[in-house]
Design a protein around this motif. Sequence first.
Motif, PDB file in Angstrom:
ATOM      1  N   PRO A  30       0.847  -1.193   0.000  1.00  0.00           N
ATOM      2  CA  PRO A  30       0.000   0.000   0.000  1.00  0.00           C
ATOM      3  C   PRO A  30       0.881   1.240   0.000  1.00  0.00           C
ATOM      4  O   PRO A  30       1.965   1.211   0.566  1.00  0.00           O
ATOM      5  CB  PRO A  30      -0.788  -0.088   1.306  1.00  0.00           C
ATOM      6  N   PRO A  31       0.419   2.305  -0.669  1.00  0.00           N
ATOM      7  CA  PRO A  31       1.241   3.508  -0.724  1.00  0.00           C
ATOM      8  C   PRO A  31       1.664   3.941   0.677  1.00  0.00           C
ATOM      9  O   PRO A  31       0.861   3.908   1.599  1.00  0.00           O
ATOM     10  CB  PRO A  31       0.312   4.539  -1.355  1.00  0.00           C
ATOM     11  N   LYS A  32       2.900   4.325   0.788  1.00  0.00           N
ATOM     12  CA  LYS A  32       3.416   4.796   2.074  1.00  0.00           C
ATOM     13  C   LYS A  32       2.806   6.158   2.384  1.00  0.00           C
ATOM     14  O   LYS A  32       2.509   6.921   1.466  1.00  0.00           O
ATOM     15  CB  LYS A  32       4.927   4.968   1.967  1.00  0.00           C
ATOM     16  N   PRO A  33       2.672   6.470   3.692  1.00  0.00           N
ATOM     17  CA  PRO A  33       2.304   7.852   4.007  1.00  0.00           C
ATOM     18  C   PRO A  33       3.349   8.759   3.356  1.00  0.00           C
ATOM     19  O   PRO A  33       4.515   8.390   3.254  1.00  0.00           O
ATOM     20  CB  PRO A  33       2.413   7.917   5.524  1.00  0.00           C
ATOM     21  N   LEU A  34       2.918   9.910   2.902  1.00  0.00           N
ATOM     22  CA  LEU A  34       3.841  10.802   2.214  1.00  0.00           C
ATOM     23  C   LEU A  34       4.975  11.236   3.132  1.00  0.00           C
ATOM     24  O   LEU A  34       4.725  11.598   4.274  1.00  0.00           O
ATOM     25  CB  LEU A  34       3.085  12.056   1.781  1.00  0.00           C
ATOM     26  N   ALA A 319      10.886  14.457  -4.760  1.00  0.00           N
ATOM     27  CA  ALA A 319       9.663  15.078  -5.283  1.00  0.00           C
ATOM     28  C   ALA A 319       9.335  16.293  -4.424  1.00  0.00           C
ATOM     29  O   ALA A 319       9.800  16.389  -3.284  1.00  0.00           O
ATOM     30  CB  ALA A 319       8.515  14.068  -5.253  1.00  0.00           C
ATOM     31  N   PRO A 320       8.515  17.225  -4.973  1.00  0.00           N
ATOM     32  CA  PRO A 320       8.169  18.419  -4.197  1.00  0.00           C
ATOM     33  C   PRO A 320       7.589  18.018  -2.837  1.00  0.00           C
ATOM     34  O   PRO A 320       6.756  17.124  -2.767  1.00  0.00           O
ATOM     35  CB  PRO A 320       7.095  19.100  -5.055  1.00  0.00           C
ATOM     36  N   GLY A 321       8.071  18.657  -1.797  1.00  0.00           N
ATOM     37  CA  GLY A 321       7.547  18.364  -0.469  1.00  0.00           C
ATOM     38  C   GLY A 321       8.311  17.286   0.278  1.00  0.00           C
ATOM     39  O   GLY A 321       8.141  17.141   1.482  1.00  0.00           O
TER      40      GLY A 321
END
Length: 336
Positions: A30-34, A319-321
């Motif tokens: 699952p996508p990691k928390p940003l 990536a930005p952020g």
Amino acid sequence: MQLAPALPLALLGLLGWSQTEGAQAWKLAPPKPLPDARPAELERWKELSCAECHEDVTREWARTTHAMAWIDPLYQESLKEKKKPESCHNCHIPEPLSHVEPGAKPKSRDPQHNWSHFGIDCNTCHLGKEGEILGPFGAPNEAHRSVAAEAFRPENQSAMLCIGCHATNIGPVIGIARDFVETEQEKKGRSCVGCHMAPLERTIAKDATTVRKGRSHELQTPRDPAFLARAFEYRARRDGAKVLVEFENVSGHRVPGLIGRVLDIDAELLDAQGVSLAKGRLSIDHKQFAPVDGVLTLELEAANAAAGAKVLLKGLHDAPGYETPQLFLERTLELH
Ligand code: HEC
Ligand code: HEC
Ligand code: HEC
Ligand code: HEC
Ligand code: HEC
């Protein structure tokens, strides 16, 4: 907009990114928390009326940048520099897609409305012109009128549900869906939903008993290192006194699609004993991007690479952020 005809399932099965691959093979971590300022999940998602009966789907959606398209601090920050911020809202707080021609950019909701909090919400894709719910099945139920919609046929989904918002260059965004259209990716059996929404089988509503084939609403994203790594096929081969390391973009659009994203891939040639013979770096960003279906090549000087030599790859993604670049690739390639 011209819609590609349906492909026979047998043909889809031959392709690496097949839509018919088993859910297990497809579903990645699952996508990691940003690793940045955005929250891992949209708070208040339970306030959506749909959440009452479609809790799983709604929770999946709440973790996507679609859910965060309005509250996204990167978005809110970039609006401050704009003279006409309202020209930005169409795709970040859209009205339902059914309100415009198929494939067109949606209209914008009123940003003052409390509802803006929910960004690209369920209604964007699912609400029909007469208040009916558009979906893939058209199965009757007591909660709402459901209609099997053209837009939800697999061969129409890219054109009618995704491309209208993803084909425009605006702000930091590159309209990568244009690559997908211009190079006729659908003829290869590829679709946005096929790669970005993993297949699942489950009951789809509270108290429902029919197990249905559907899709996870948790968009697979380049913030998931395993998913990002699948953008390329990796090869290393000898060519005279050189070793060529090849990166073939198999993602259906250019990489990346956002100004500020950088992929730095380091390659090291090692002999059979693990001694370093040569090193090189490939940097991919919005200017030196990986074109759709294209191959980027990194050359390593390798006059003395004997049998048993290998190439070690290590890739970092910024990536930005992001506070720091994230490791997305660690792989050893045999020489061919
Ligand atoms: C035609 C639809 C559309 C419009 C209009 C639009 N955007 Fe976006 N925006 C997108 C899409 C699609 C993405 C996601 C791109 C991605 O993740 O590659 C995005 C993402 C963003 C992001 C997040 C980038 C990040 O780092 O994750 C920012 C900031 C942004 N847009 C700013 C703007 C600004 C400023 C405007 C107005 C000038 C605008 N957008 C108008 C479609 C749109
Ligand atoms: C009171 C419960 C309830 C609420 C609230 C609800 N749904 Fe449903 N929904 C259902 C049931 C039950 C089904 C049918 C399940 C089945 O047949 O497997 C369904 C089916 C669906 C389907 C599949 C349609 C098809 O093609 O057959 C979609 C899409 C959907 N709902 C979206 C939504 C959205 C979006 C909302 C919020 C605006 C929502 N639902 C609110 C109970 C609900
Ligand atoms: C209403 C416009 C709109 C529609 C329709 C839309 N998108 Fe997006 N999409 C966006 C915007 C805006 C963002 C970025 C939001 C942000 O970062 O603030 C985005 C982000 C994404 C991302 C990046 C996710 C991430 O976490 O980096 C993916 C992948 C994506 N969309 C795929 C799709 C697919 C697949 C469809 C069709 C099923 C689709 N989108 C339909 C506007 C849209
Ligand atoms: C960007 C477009 C988009 C948004 C936003 C969206 N969906 Fe969907 N939804 C889809 C697509 C595409 C499918 C069909 C997947 C397939 O082919 O099986 C789908 C299918 C469904 C289904 C049928 C079950 C399934 O897995 O196929 C339900 C229920 C549903 N959506 C509910 C919701 C709810 C609730 C929300 C908001 C929390 C939501 N959707 C937001 C695109 C969207
Ligand atoms: C063959 C699989 C595949 C198909 C088809 C595909 N994608 Fe992607 N997509 C990927 C992969 C892998 C990545 C990660 C590579 C990257 O970061 O650019 C990605 C990245 C993205 C991103 C993030 C780009 C960025 O730089 O922020 C967006 C947005 C997106 N896809 C939307 C779409 C849309 C919309 C479609 C349909 C027009 C689509 N994708 C079709 C595999 C696919």
